[in-house]
Design an enzyme around this catalytic site. Sequence first.
Site, short mmCIF file in Angstrom:
data_model
loop_
_atom_site.label_atom_id
_atom_site.label_comp_id
_atom_site.label_asym_id
_atom_site.label_seq_id
_atom_site.Cartn_x
_atom_site.Cartn_y
_atom_site.Cartn_z
N GLU A 156 0.80 -1.22 0.00
CA GLU A 156 0.00 0.00 0.00
C GLU A 156 0.84 1.27 0.00
O GLU A 156 0.31 2.38 -0.19
CB GLU A 156 -0.94 -0.01 1.21
CG GLU A 156 -2.05 -1.07 1.07
CD GLU A 156 -2.99 -1.11 2.26
OE1 GLU A 156 -2.63 -0.58 3.32
OE2 GLU A 156 -4.08 -1.69 2.11
N GLU A 204 7.83 -22.05 7.44
CA GLU A 204 8.31 -21.16 8.49
C GLU A 204 9.37 -21.81 9.38
O GLU A 204 10.00 -21.13 10.18
CB GLU A 204 7.16 -20.66 9.35
CG GLU A 204 6.51 -21.73 10.21
CD GLU A 204 5.41 -21.14 11.07
OE1 GLU A 204 5.53 -21.25 12.31
OE2 GLU A 204 4.45 -20.57 10.53
#
Length: 277
Positions: free
Chosen positions: A87, A118
């Site tokens: 953004e 992960e």
Amino acid sequence: MSPSTKAKFVKVTEQASRYRHLEKMSVKELLVNINTEDSGVPAAVAAAIPGIEAFVLAATDRMLAGGRLFYIGAGTSGRLGILDASECPPTYGVPFDLVIGLIAGGDNAIRRAVENAEDDTAQGWKDLQQYNISDKDVLLGIAASGTTPYVIGALQAGRELGVLTGSISCNPGSPVSEAAEFPIEVVVGPEFVTGSTRMKSGTAQKLVLNMISTSLMIQLGRVEDNKMVNMQLTNDKLVDRGVKMLMEKAGIPDYEAAKALLVQHGSVKRAMSAMGV
């Protein structure tokens, strides 16, 4: 993790929910109780402001000198970093490679969980090396649990290279905090659904990321007064917003503002500069 850290570290995020028998609650009870839990998140973020401030000040210096900001995380934490990074260009008109979000498992993991991604201690740093990360840059590791190997390994390797490192976690005294130079700990307590850190922990991380990126963009000169003068004019809503900014700032009618914005200059910032306002 050092022996002293192991002895002290307790995952608050994994503690049992304060609520029992959720399946027996009415919809209203569920909503009210979730909202009650969420209401404590801003106070936890407020308590972490000194750590957030220290990171932003240090990161500002690096970025003003030409450095980039990297977010790295797994699961919800990784997705939140990617959201915040994505953004920044449309909102502040910065290059797409100034703020970069990485997630364990790669872009496919944005929509679908990638098993065991992960847990790889070395992969985070390997992923960052594809971007030629250097000691000019800033790395923020995001891990609600504070124990994600993908994030910890990346922070440790980055710090050894001289990258400025920070972290966001929701457990006090976590391994990810130990790995980072500027740890941020937002302790929101047990989740409504035990261990579901997409809830309060995710909300807290999003609030902190909002604070970090917004403060950095303001420090980098991407905001004037309270306006996004460098935003990209990618849709009608943003064009209308830009026209109103020019009308207000320059005291001109809408058709003149639209011409200056869309035909002559292409951005609010350039139009304002040309008009001397």
